[in-house]
Design an enzyme around this catalytic site. Structure first.
Site, PDB file in Angstrom:
ATOM      1  N   ASN A   9       5.316  -6.253  -1.483  1.00 45.83           N
ATOM      2  CA  ASN A   9       4.820  -4.983  -0.967  1.00 45.83           C
ATOM      3  C   ASN A   9       3.590  -5.343  -0.138  1.00 45.83           C
ATOM      4  OD1 ASN A   9       3.499  -2.574  -0.472  1.00 45.83           O
ATOM      5  ND2 ASN A   9       3.756  -1.783  -2.537  1.00 45.83           N
ATOM      6  N   ARG A  11       1.398  -3.718   1.187  1.00 46.26           N
ATOM      7  CA  ARG A  11       0.186  -2.923   0.940  1.00 46.26           C
ATOM      8  C   ARG A  11      -0.562  -3.384  -0.307  1.00 46.26           C
ATOM      9  NH1 ARG A  11       0.884   3.211   1.268  1.00 46.26           N
ATOM     10  NH2 ARG A  11      -1.336   2.989   1.631  1.00 46.26           N
ATOM     11  N   CYS A  12       0.019  -4.300  -1.051  1.00 49.16           N
ATOM     12  CA  CYS A  12      -0.568  -4.767  -2.319  1.00 49.16           C
ATOM     13  C   CYS A  12      -1.313  -6.079  -2.102  1.00 49.16           C
ATOM     14  CB  CYS A  12       0.547  -4.962  -3.339  1.00 49.16           C
ATOM     15  SG  CYS A  12       0.018  -5.779  -4.866  1.00 49.16           S
ATOM     16  N   SER A  13      -2.574  -6.123  -2.493  1.00 51.63           N
ATOM     17  CA  SER A  13      -3.378  -7.336  -2.283  1.00 51.63           C
ATOM     18  C   SER A  13      -2.827  -8.523  -3.074  1.00 51.63           C
ATOM     19  CB  SER A  13      -4.842  -7.088  -2.643  1.00 51.63           C
ATOM     20  OG  SER A  13      -4.981  -6.782  -4.016  1.00 51.63           O
ATOM     21  N   ARG A  16       0.155  -9.856  -1.217  1.00 51.06           N
ATOM     22  CA  ARG A  16      -0.279 -10.595  -0.025  1.00 51.06           C
ATOM     23  C   ARG A  16      -0.856 -11.956  -0.414  1.00 51.06           C
ATOM     24  NH1 ARG A  16      -2.498  -5.507   1.248  1.00 51.06           N
ATOM     25  NH2 ARG A  16      -4.594  -6.338   0.903  1.00 51.06           N
TER      26      ARG A  16
END
Length: 114
Positions: A9, A11-13, A16
């Site tokens: 995802n 948007r998820c740190s 990433r």
């Protein structure tokens, strides 16, 4: 399968961070955008089992859907079905390599399978 697969995802740190860790190690993983293409119940069950976590540990309990669906007392099968129907409930990132599967929280757990 590619050398590795990440259920990602963007948007998820943590997701990433795990993806960056893979690329830092020279691994270009297959990226599965699970919000767009959720795993099947069986695929999700396998990821969870192979990662050595419980179904409940793989659920994002702070998501609105968790409360809206009344999942606090749900069985594992009910949780799995809810996670597939509402993939935002799936904790992330799951990373799979030839050495195993990890739920990358914390990200350092992914290093165990590189």
């Amino acid at each position: 399968m590619a050398e590795a697969r990440i259920y990602h995802n963007s948007r998820c740190s943590k997701s990433r961070e795990a993806l960056a860790l893979l690329t830092e190690h020279g691994i270009e993983p297959e990226v599965v955008y699970y919000l767009e293409t959720p795993p099947s119940v069986e695929e999700l069950r396998t990821l969870i089992t192979d990662a050595g976590v419980s179904v409940r540990q793989a659920v994002r309990t702070k998501e609105a859907e968790y409360k809206e669906l009344g999942l606090a007392d749900a069985s594992d099968d009910e949780l799995l079905a809810a996670m597939v129907a509402h993939p935002r409930l799936i904790e992330r990132p799951f990373v799979v390599t030839a050495k195993g599967t990890r739920l990358g929280r914390p990200t350092s757990l992914v290093e165990e399978i590189l």
